[in-house]
Structure formats: structure tokens, C-alpha cells
Design a protein around this motif. Structure first.
Motif: not given
Length: 456
Positions: A348-364
Motif C-alpha cells: 500500500m502506498f500513501y503520499a504524505v505531507q508533514f508540517e514544516d519543522q525548523g524551516g524544512i518541509a517534508l513530503g513523502s
């Protein structure tokens, strides 16, 4: 315009970032050939007794000792964990780790790992790099603030015995201090892209060079685009989309336009388009053409996937969410959407966007197999500017900071002896990228990519 319509917008300019088109340090190939060893090193830490789970997300090659051979520095995407390696006989050899308390510093060929050793005390470990080998100092330096607010420096051996200051200073004099390396100004590269430096002649996929094509399904017309001239374009006689494999015929060299070589193909059985692309329009599908030999080592897998404007499905499984929190250090989730599922191997595959943290964005893009989070494709991005300006172009130009809109869309899955491969398209406002991602260890690594700039 919805993202998928970009495939038919004008003629694309292909600007390949593939390794085959340029000279590059052999250490890049060494790194690509030893990804799992580097991942394993990042899951341990010299300075913590507890197990850690970090991945090598960024890397830097640098010739620390000036012998013409590169050393490797890798860091996690949040910069809290890192490791430094030399290469011996093509294999990475760990020098030391760093974490949020103990940081690596490099001056000339002197490597320092330093940080807090308790209230008012600081420690430094030293390594000298000579002839691509690390020589560890037989002492640890301690700087301690005295009750009189003076700084006292002394040295201890590995057995916590006092170490003569004269010997410690003599060791440090061997180092050739030239300049400090500032990690903030070094131009780090994405580790997840290093698979492009695998040897094409020996890799089961790169030696085949699959080509993504732009389809006109109703016309049974498929155009492959390539920055380089393909000498054996007529040998590409199979086309794959999702699990479907169709026989195709090369219809001719369509010439070069906007720096792109264009090659035409058609399905031998035009009616097969109804089965192969059922439910998909031309601007929603991106098949690949391959040679027949490709199918000896690659098994196209049946899978289902989300496409616009279908209803979005989130992640309601508490156990899945628990694993996400553990892997990403409880980083808050902003948005999540199911993007694909493969029943044959319970993926199973999911696209995830996390909240910004320490000036760094993260999508996975995260992958669960048999209920366990086993791998991910992590997109870290440093935010520039303030508020709205910082989120105008994060992962792609004018993406408005919304990762789910530009997350990779899967068009084929291949089972191989080297690992699961995803054949994906990533859409942007002015471009799209086609990539082959291979699961290596607990990361998806890009082994082939082509960048297409869209001319309006």
C-alpha cells in the motif's frame, strides 16, 4: 489545468540529469553500489546506546586529504544525524557519526566530532585523514569551565586515563589545516538520486533503458522522447502500462525538435488500447516502451491507483499511523492520501505531507508491505523567505507548498531480483519528470530520470 494534462501540452525539452551523459567521480558509483551499507551505518550511532532510525537523505563528496580521492559525508534530512566515510576498495568505511549533540567539523584533513559533555564541559574527538584512511586520535580532548570561569583543557585516553598534553598536541600538529568546511554552504545533493550512478552495463534496468512515451490513445500513436539519439529504436517492441504488455511496432524516426529526438510507435493490435488503457485518457497515462529482453528480468505487476478526480482516501489505520510517527520522530502530519495498492505483494502506498519543522518541509511517498512500513521516498526541501513567499515554490515551481498535488504518480510497477521498481511521473507547473524508483533497503532510490520542460 489539472496536473495530468501536462503530458500533452506542447513539446517538451528534455534536460537529462542521468549520469551516463557526463564524467563523474568513481566514488558516486561506489556510493550507489553500497546504499544498504550506508543505510545500515545511519541506523547506529557512536554516541547513543539506544537504536536510532535515520536515513541518508543528503550527501556530499569532498576530498578531505587532497589525494584526488573523495570521502563521503551523509546526513539525514533534518540534519540531526550524519556519518562520514572513506572508501576502501570501492566499499564505504565508516569514520564516525554525528547527531544533534555531537557535530562533525572539518578543517583541512582534520575531522573533529565535538559537543557537550555535561554542564560546562565540552569534548572533541579527532581523526586525521591521510591517503584516504582515517587515523583516530588515541585521546579525547575535554574543555571544562572552572569555578573561576576559566577554561581548562585536558586529554584522556580511551580508558579514561590522563593522556599527555604534549603527545596530544603532537598528534594534532600532523594535521594540515587549510580551511573549514561549512555544512550550510556546501550544496548538498539528494541521496535518493544516487542510483543514477550505477553502472548501466551491469544493471538489469539501466542496460535496457526503458523510455517513457507520450500517448495519443485514440490515434494509436505513441511518441518516445530522448535527449540522446537511440541507435536501436526499432528494437523497442513492447509497451507496458500498469500490468498490461502490448506488442508495438516502431513507426519511424520523427526527427529532432527542441533538442529532443522523437521516435514513433503503434500497438500492433489497435483494439488492445481499450484493455490496456481502460479508464484512462491520454493525459492520464504514461506507458514505457522496452525491448523484449526487458521482460526476462522484469515482471509487470497488477495494481490499482488513485487518479483525479476520484474520491480521496486517507489513512485510518492506527497501527500505520503509529509507524509513521516512529519513523518520522513524531513529526505532525498535515495531509495524507492513498495513491496505490498492489495486492500481489500486499503493498500500500500513501503520499504524505508533514508540517514544516525548523524551516524544512517534508513530503513523502511511504510504502507498507504486509502491514509494516518498509520504505519511503522522502522529499525534504529548505524553505526560503517568509510565510506565503516561502511556500510559493517548495518542491516544484509554483507548487504553492502542496505536496500531494505534485507527489509522484505511479504508472508501472515491476518485480525484479534487484528490488521493487516504480515507474513514476511527477508533475509540476512548468515541467514533468519521469523516474524509475527502486526499493533499496528502506528507501526508494532513483535509478533513471528525465526532466521535461514544457513549452507553452
Amino acid at each position: 489545468m489539472k496536473p495530468n494534462s501536462l503530458l500533452l501540452t506542447g513539446i517538451a525539452l528534455l534536460a537529462s540529469f542521468g549520469a551516463a551523459a557526463q564524467d563523474y567521480p568513481v566514488e558516486l558509483t561506489y556510493m550507489a553500489q553500497n546504499i544498504e551499507a550506508i543505510q545500515k551505518a545511519m541506523c547506529s550511532d557512536d554516541y547513543f546506546d539506544r537504536p536510532v532510525h535515520y536515513t541518508p537523505d543528503r550527501y556530499q563528496l569532498l576530498d578531505i586529504d587532497g589525494d584526488g580521492k573523495q570521502e563521503l559525508w551523509v546526513r539525514s534530512g533534518n540534519n540531526e544525524e550524519g556519518a562520514l566515510f572513506t572508501f576502501e576498495n570501492g566499499k564505504p568505511k565508516l569514520i564516525t557519526h554525528e547527531n544533534y549533540k555531537m557535530r562533525i567539523g572539518i578543517n583541512g584533513n582534520l575531522v573533529t566530532v565535538g559537543g557537550s559533555a555535561g554542564t560546562g564541559a565540552f569534548m572533541n574527538k579527532y581523526y586525521i585523514i591521510e591517503n584516504s584512511k582515517a587515523i583516530e586520535a588515541p585521546f579525547i580532548e575535554i574543555d571544562e569551565v572552572t569555578p573561576d570561569d576559566d577554561m581548562k583543557t585536558y586529554y584522556i585516553s580511551g580508558d579514561d586515563d590522563n593522556y599527555p598534553a604534549s603527545k596530544a598536541k603532537a598528534f594534532l600538529k600532523r594535521a594540515k589545516k587549510t580551511h573549514d568546511y561549512d555544512p550550510d554552504d556546501m550544496g548538498w545533493d539528494d541521496f535518493k538520486m544516487c542510483g543514477r550512478y550505477l553502472k548501466a552495463s551491469t544493471d538489469i534496468t539501466l542496460r535496457e533503458r526503458p523510455i517513457f512515451v507520450e500517448p495519443e490513445i485514440e490515434k494509436n500513436k505513441f511518441v518516445a522522447l530522448s535527449e540522446k539519439k537511440i541507435a536501436d529504436a526499432s528494437a523497442y517492441n513492447r509497451m507496458i502500462f500498469k500490468p498490461h504488455v502490448g506488442n508495438v511496432t516502431f513507426t519511424g524516426d520523427l526527427g529532432k525538435d527542441n533538442e529532443l529526438y522523437r521516435y514513433g510507435y503503434k500497438l500492433n493490435d489497435p483494439s488492445f488500447t481499450k484493455k490496456m488503457f481502460r479508464g484512462y485518457k491520454s493525459d492520464e497515462a504514461c506507458p514505457v516502451v522496452v525491448k523484449e529482453s526487458f521482460l526476462r528480468t522484469h515482471n509487470p505487476l497488477q495494481f490499482s491507483r488513485w487518479k483525479y478526480p476520484e474520491q480521496e482516501v486517507g489513512l485510518g489505520n492506527d497501527y500505520f499511523l503509529k509507524q509513521l510517527r516512529e519513523r518520522y520522530d513524531n513529526r505532525r502530519i498535515k495531509a495524507i492520501r492513498w495513491i496505490a495498492g498492489c495486492e500481489a505483494n500486499e503493498r500500500m502506498f500513501y503520499a504524505v505531507q508533514f508540517e514544516d519543522q525548523g524551516g524544512i518541509a517534508l513530503g513523502s511517498v511511504v510504502c507498507f508491505a504486509e502491514g509494516e512500513l518498509v520504505s519511503a521516498w522522502d522529499d525534504y526541501a529548505v524553505l526560503r523567505g517568509e510565510e506565503a513567499e516561502a511556500h510559493q515554490s517548495v518542491w516544484h515551481v509554483d507548487d504553492q507548498g502542496e505536496y500531494l498535488d505534485i507527489a509522484p504518480s505511479i504508472h508501472c510497477m515491476m518485480g525484479t531480483s534487484e528490488g521493487l521498481e516504480l515507474y513514476v511521473v511527477r508533475y509540476g507547473a512548468e515541467s514533468y519528470s519521469t523516474m524509475i524508483l527502486r526499493e533499496i533497503g528502506d528507501q526508494f532510490i532513483c535509478i533513471q530520470d528525465d526532466y521535461h520542460y514544457i513549452q507553452y
